[in-house]
Design a protein around this motif. Structure first.
Motif, PDB file in Angstrom:
ATOM      1  N   TYR A   1       6.331  -2.032  -8.447  1.00 31.35           N
ATOM      2  CA  TYR A   1       6.065  -0.921  -7.374  1.00 31.35           C
ATOM      3  C   TYR A   1       7.648  -0.382  -6.992  1.00 31.35           C
ATOM      4  O   TYR A   1       7.756   0.720  -6.600  1.00 31.35           O
ATOM      5  CB  TYR A   1       5.351  -1.054  -6.054  1.00 31.35           C
ATOM      6  CG  TYR A   1       3.943  -1.382  -6.186  1.00 31.35           C
ATOM      7  CD1 TYR A   1       3.247  -0.305  -6.920  1.00 31.35           C
ATOM      8  CD2 TYR A   1       3.228  -2.359  -5.672  1.00 31.35           C
ATOM      9  CE1 TYR A   1       1.737  -0.551  -7.074  1.00 31.35           C
ATOM     10  CE2 TYR A   1       2.037  -2.661  -5.898  1.00 31.35           C
ATOM     11  CZ  TYR A   1       1.160  -1.796  -6.358  1.00 31.35           C
ATOM     12  OH  TYR A   1      -0.026  -2.017  -6.739  1.00 31.35           O
ATOM     13  N   VAL A   2       8.520  -1.284  -7.370  1.00 30.75           N
ATOM     14  CA  VAL A   2       9.900  -0.785  -6.876  1.00 30.75           C
ATOM     15  C   VAL A   2      10.767  -0.532  -8.142  1.00 30.75           C
ATOM     16  O   VAL A   2      10.916  -0.773  -9.271  1.00 30.75           O
ATOM     17  CB  VAL A   2      10.719  -2.087  -6.428  1.00 30.75           C
ATOM     18  CG1 VAL A   2      11.962  -1.867  -6.066  1.00 30.75           C
ATOM     19  CG2 VAL A   2       9.919  -2.742  -5.355  1.00 30.75           C
TER      20      VAL A   2
ATOM     21  N   GLY B   1       3.456   5.784  -2.816  1.00 28.17           N
ATOM     22  CA  GLY B   1       4.572   6.963  -3.391  1.00 28.17           C
ATOM     23  C   GLY B   1       5.088   6.937  -4.776  1.00 28.17           C
ATOM     24  O   GLY B   1       4.676   6.233  -5.630  1.00 28.17           O
ATOM     25  N   ARG B   2       5.983   7.953  -4.973  1.00 32.62           N
ATOM     26  CA  ARG B   2       6.147   8.294  -6.385  1.00 32.62           C
ATOM     27  C   ARG B   2       7.575   7.481  -6.512  1.00 32.62           C
ATOM     28  O   ARG B   2       7.724   7.119  -7.821  1.00 32.62           O
ATOM     29  CB  ARG B   2       6.718   9.746  -6.606  1.00 32.62           C
ATOM     30  CG  ARG B   2       5.496  10.682  -6.644  1.00 32.62           C
ATOM     31  CD  ARG B   2       5.895  11.977  -6.965  1.00 32.62           C
ATOM     32  NE  ARG B   2       4.721  13.007  -6.913  1.00 32.62           N
ATOM     33  CZ  ARG B   2       4.844  14.168  -6.962  1.00 32.62           C
ATOM     34  NH1 ARG B   2       6.060  14.859  -6.842  1.00 32.62           N
ATOM     35  NH2 ARG B   2       3.730  14.713  -7.059  1.00 32.62           N
ATOM     36  N   VAL B   3       8.417   7.069  -5.732  1.00 33.60           N
ATOM     37  CA  VAL B   3       9.598   6.276  -5.791  1.00 33.60           C
ATOM     38  C   VAL B   3       9.698   5.359  -4.689  1.00 33.60           C
ATOM     39  O   VAL B   3       9.420   5.570  -3.533  1.00 33.60           O
ATOM     40  CB  VAL B   3      10.864   7.162  -5.855  1.00 33.60           C
ATOM     41  CG1 VAL B   3      12.032   6.347  -6.115  1.00 33.60           C
ATOM     42  CG2 VAL B   3      10.658   8.227  -7.229  1.00 33.60           C
ATOM     43  N   THR B   4       9.757   4.120  -4.850  1.00 34.04           N
ATOM     44  CA  THR B   4      10.074   3.049  -3.930  1.00 34.04           C
ATOM     45  C   THR B   4      11.470   2.630  -4.195  1.00 34.04           C
ATOM     46  O   THR B   4      11.724   2.120  -5.131  1.00 34.04           O
ATOM     47  CB  THR B   4       9.084   1.982  -4.158  1.00 34.04           C
ATOM     48  OG1 THR B   4       7.713   2.488  -4.066  1.00 34.04           O
ATOM     49  CG2 THR B   4       9.311   0.793  -3.004  1.00 34.04           C
TER      50      THR B   4
ATOM     51  N   MET C   1       0.742  -1.335  -0.052  1.00 36.26           N
ATOM     52  CA  MET C   1      -0.093   0.014  -0.040  1.00 36.26           C
ATOM     53  C   MET C   1       0.805   1.155  -0.132  1.00 36.26           C
ATOM     54  O   MET C   1       0.718   2.312  -0.785  1.00 36.26           O
ATOM     55  CB  MET C   1      -0.816   0.067   1.207  1.00 36.26           C
ATOM     56  CG  MET C   1      -1.904  -0.754   1.139  1.00 36.26           C
ATOM     57  SD  MET C   1      -3.303  -1.035   2.410  1.00 36.26           S
ATOM     58  CE  MET C   1      -2.466  -1.128   3.728  1.00 36.26           C
ATOM     59  N   ILE C   2       2.012   1.201   0.691  1.00 32.15           N
ATOM     60  CA  ILE C   2       2.868   2.288   0.941  1.00 32.15           C
ATOM     61  C   ILE C   2       3.674   2.485  -0.414  1.00 32.15           C
ATOM     62  O   ILE C   2       3.781   3.643  -0.971  1.00 32.15           O
ATOM     63  CB  ILE C   2       3.750   2.168   2.274  1.00 32.15           C
ATOM     64  CG1 ILE C   2       3.073   2.259   3.541  1.00 32.15           C
ATOM     65  CG2 ILE C   2       4.756   3.253   2.140  1.00 32.15           C
ATOM     66  CD1 ILE C   2       2.096   3.725   3.563  1.00 32.15           C
ATOM     67  N   ALA C   3       4.088   1.545  -1.207  1.00 29.01           N
ATOM     68  CA  ALA C   3       4.863   1.416  -2.217  1.00 29.01           C
ATOM     69  C   ALA C   3       3.918   1.976  -3.289  1.00 29.01           C
ATOM     70  O   ALA C   3       4.397   2.649  -4.210  1.00 29.01           O
ATOM     71  CB  ALA C   3       5.255   0.115  -2.707  1.00 29.01           C
TER      72      ALA C   3
END
Length: 56
Positions: free
Chosen positions: A36-37, A9-12, A4-6
């Protein structure tokens, strides 16, 4: 919580202890999908929050 946090965010940036080839890990053990990474950091330093405890 990590996916969820990833996704929010814009960048993980993921810190990993070991790098593996695609298909080497069980899909059920992966917490954050690679979609997401954007970047990886291989962490070789000692983690202070982890302590080795052994019985005597």
């Amino acid at each position: 919580f990590n996916p969820m946090i990833a996704a929010a965010g814009r960048v993980t940036i993921a810190e990993v202890e070991n790098l593996y080839e695609a298909g080497e890990l069980d899909p059920n053990s992966i917490h954050t999908p690679s979609i997401y990474v954007q970047s990886l950091i291989e962490g070789n330093q000692e983690k202070r929050i982890e302590r080795l405890t052994v019985r005597s």
